[in-house]
Design a protein around this motif. Structure first.
Motif, PDB file in Angstrom:
ATOM      1  N   GLU A 109       0.811  -1.217   0.000  1.00  0.00           N
ATOM      2  CA  GLU A 109       0.000   0.000   0.000  1.00  0.00           C
ATOM      3  C   GLU A 109       0.847   1.271   0.000  1.00  0.00           C
ATOM      4  O   GLU A 109       0.474   2.278  -0.594  1.00  0.00           O
ATOM      5  CB  GLU A 109      -0.934  -0.015   1.212  1.00  0.00           C
ATOM      6  N   ALA A 110       1.996   1.229   0.638  1.00  0.00           N
ATOM      7  CA  ALA A 110       2.847   2.418   0.747  1.00  0.00           C
ATOM      8  C   ALA A 110       3.524   2.793  -0.574  1.00  0.00           C
ATOM      9  O   ALA A 110       3.977   3.922  -0.736  1.00  0.00           O
ATOM     10  CB  ALA A 110       3.913   2.207   1.818  1.00  0.00           C
ATOM     11  N   ILE A 111       3.598   1.878  -1.517  1.00  0.00           N
ATOM     12  CA  ILE A 111       4.262   2.145  -2.799  1.00  0.00           C
ATOM     13  C   ILE A 111       3.279   2.840  -3.725  1.00  0.00           C
ATOM     14  O   ILE A 111       2.184   2.338  -3.989  1.00  0.00           O
ATOM     15  CB  ILE A 111       4.777   0.838  -3.443  1.00  0.00           C
ATOM     16  N   ASP A 112       3.681   4.003  -4.233  1.00  0.00           N
ATOM     17  CA  ASP A 112       2.824   4.768  -5.143  1.00  0.00           C
ATOM     18  C   ASP A 112       3.028   4.401  -6.604  1.00  0.00           C
ATOM     19  O   ASP A 112       2.094   4.470  -7.401  1.00  0.00           O
ATOM     20  CB  ASP A 112       3.070   6.265  -4.963  1.00  0.00           C
ATOM     21  N   LEU A 155      -2.704  -2.616 -14.064  1.00  0.00           N
ATOM     22  CA  LEU A 155      -4.166  -2.638 -14.068  1.00  0.00           C
ATOM     23  C   LEU A 155      -4.730  -3.306 -12.817  1.00  0.00           C
ATOM     24  O   LEU A 155      -5.725  -2.848 -12.259  1.00  0.00           O
ATOM     25  CB  LEU A 155      -4.664  -3.353 -15.329  1.00  0.00           C
ATOM     26  N   LYS A 156      -4.082  -4.365 -12.364  1.00  0.00           N
ATOM     27  CA  LYS A 156      -4.558  -5.091 -11.181  1.00  0.00           C
ATOM     28  C   LYS A 156      -4.523  -4.218  -9.932  1.00  0.00           C
ATOM     29  O   LYS A 156      -5.441  -4.240  -9.117  1.00  0.00           O
ATOM     30  CB  LYS A 156      -3.709  -6.340 -10.964  1.00  0.00           C
ATOM     31  N   TYR A 157      -3.450  -3.434  -9.775  1.00  0.00           N
ATOM     32  CA  TYR A 157      -3.281  -2.635  -8.561  1.00  0.00           C
ATOM     33  C   TYR A 157      -3.628  -1.166  -8.748  1.00  0.00           C
ATOM     34  O   TYR A 157      -3.519  -0.387  -7.803  1.00  0.00           O
ATOM     35  CB  TYR A 157      -1.867  -2.815  -8.006  1.00  0.00           C
ATOM     36  N   ASN A 158      -4.034  -0.795  -9.965  1.00  0.00           N
ATOM     37  CA  ASN A 158      -4.445   0.577 -10.243  1.00  0.00           C
ATOM     38  C   ASN A 158      -3.362   1.572  -9.836  1.00  0.00           C
ATOM     39  O   ASN A 158      -3.641   2.598  -9.216  1.00  0.00           O
ATOM     40  CB  ASN A 158      -5.775   0.880  -9.546  1.00  0.00           C
ATOM     41  N   LYS A 159      -2.120   1.203 -10.171  1.00  0.00           N
ATOM     42  CA  LYS A 159      -0.956   2.043  -9.880  1.00  0.00           C
ATOM     43  C   LYS A 159      -0.083   2.113 -11.124  1.00  0.00           C
ATOM     44  O   LYS A 159      -0.048   1.170 -11.917  1.00  0.00           O
ATOM     45  CB  LYS A 159      -0.094   1.425  -8.766  1.00  0.00           C
ATOM     46  N   PRO A 160       0.683   3.183 -11.261  1.00  0.00           N
ATOM     47  CA  PRO A 160       1.656   3.216 -12.354  1.00  0.00           C
ATOM     48  C   PRO A 160       2.729   2.141 -12.142  1.00  0.00           C
ATOM     49  O   PRO A 160       3.376   2.089 -11.099  1.00  0.00           O
ATOM     50  CB  PRO A 160       2.270   4.616 -12.254  1.00  0.00           C
ATOM     51  N   VAL A 161       2.861   1.269 -13.122  1.00  0.00           N
ATOM     52  CA  VAL A 161       3.934   0.279 -13.167  1.00  0.00           C
ATOM     53  C   VAL A 161       4.573   0.476 -14.533  1.00  0.00           C
ATOM     54  O   VAL A 161       3.963   0.177 -15.560  1.00  0.00           O
ATOM     55  CB  VAL A 161       3.415  -1.161 -12.970  1.00  0.00           C
ATOM     56  N   LEU A 194       1.546   9.728 -11.679  1.00  0.00           N
ATOM     57  CA  LEU A 194       1.055  10.058 -10.343  1.00  0.00           C
ATOM     58  C   LEU A 194       0.298  11.382 -10.344  1.00  0.00           C
ATOM     59  O   LEU A 194      -0.571  11.596  -9.501  1.00  0.00           O
ATOM     60  CB  LEU A 194       2.210  10.112  -9.336  1.00  0.00           C
ATOM     61  N   GLY A 195       0.610  12.256 -11.287  1.00  0.00           N
ATOM     62  CA  GLY A 195      -0.060  13.546 -11.384  1.00  0.00           C
ATOM     63  C   GLY A 195      -1.301  13.516 -12.249  1.00  0.00           C
ATOM     64  O   GLY A 195      -1.951  14.551 -12.441  1.00  0.00           O
TER      65      GLY A 195
END
Length: 158
Positions: free
Chosen positions: A79-82, A114-120, A156-157
């Motif tokens: 969770e802490a990783i953006d 897509l799975k974690y809805n985070k930029p990878v 992130l922006g």
């Protein structure tokens, strides 16, 4: 735009957010270390120059580019990783191994995002030769690590 006519270290400063409180994971393939270390350095320098705190940047190494997807998933589930930046290099060889690895890594990284809805971010070079890789890892075409880091920042922006 093809990197033969664009420097990978040149980017627009539009949509660059304040990242002083953002946490990044950089997953680095140990295979082709000369290239991947240069890409990592480019990513780190770009994150730091845009305000990231070194203590908020986690580095994890994996044996090769194929392993980037699973390690990215392990980091993205934190969770802490953006944002997660994946660094690797697969040089074209004489067999279809290149095609299978590149396809698997591209799909794997996309699926984790897509799975974690985070930029990878896909910071993986897929050149035809080692010289082309070096040209894109701080050489005459800039550094794909810079591009990967600024992509993470911009996402992130969003």
């Amino acid at each position: 735009m093809a990197s033969s006519i664009k420097n990978l270290s040149d980017y627009s400063s539009k949509n660059v957010k304040d990242i002083k409180d953002s946490t990044f994971a950089i997953v680095v393939s140990e295979w082709n270390e000369e290239v991947t270390e240069a890409l990592y350095e480019g990513a780190m320098e770009t994150l730091i120059s845009h305000g990231a705190d070194k203590k908020n940047i986690v580095r994890k190494n994996v044996p090769g580019s194929f392993e980037l997807s699973l390690a990215a998933q392990w980091m993205a589930q934190e969770e802490a990783i953006d944002a997660v930046i994946c660094i690797g290099c697969v040089v074209q060889g004489e067999t279809k191994h290149f095609d299978f690895i590149c396809d698997a890594v591209a799909h794997g990284i996309t699926n984790v995002s897509l799975k974690y809805n985070k930029p990878v971010i896909f910071g993986v070079l897929t050149p035809n030769t080692q010289k082309q890789a070096l040209d894109r890892a701080g050489g005459k075409h800039g550094n794909k690590g810079d591009e990967a880091a600024i992509t993470a920042i911009k996402m992130l922006g969003f």
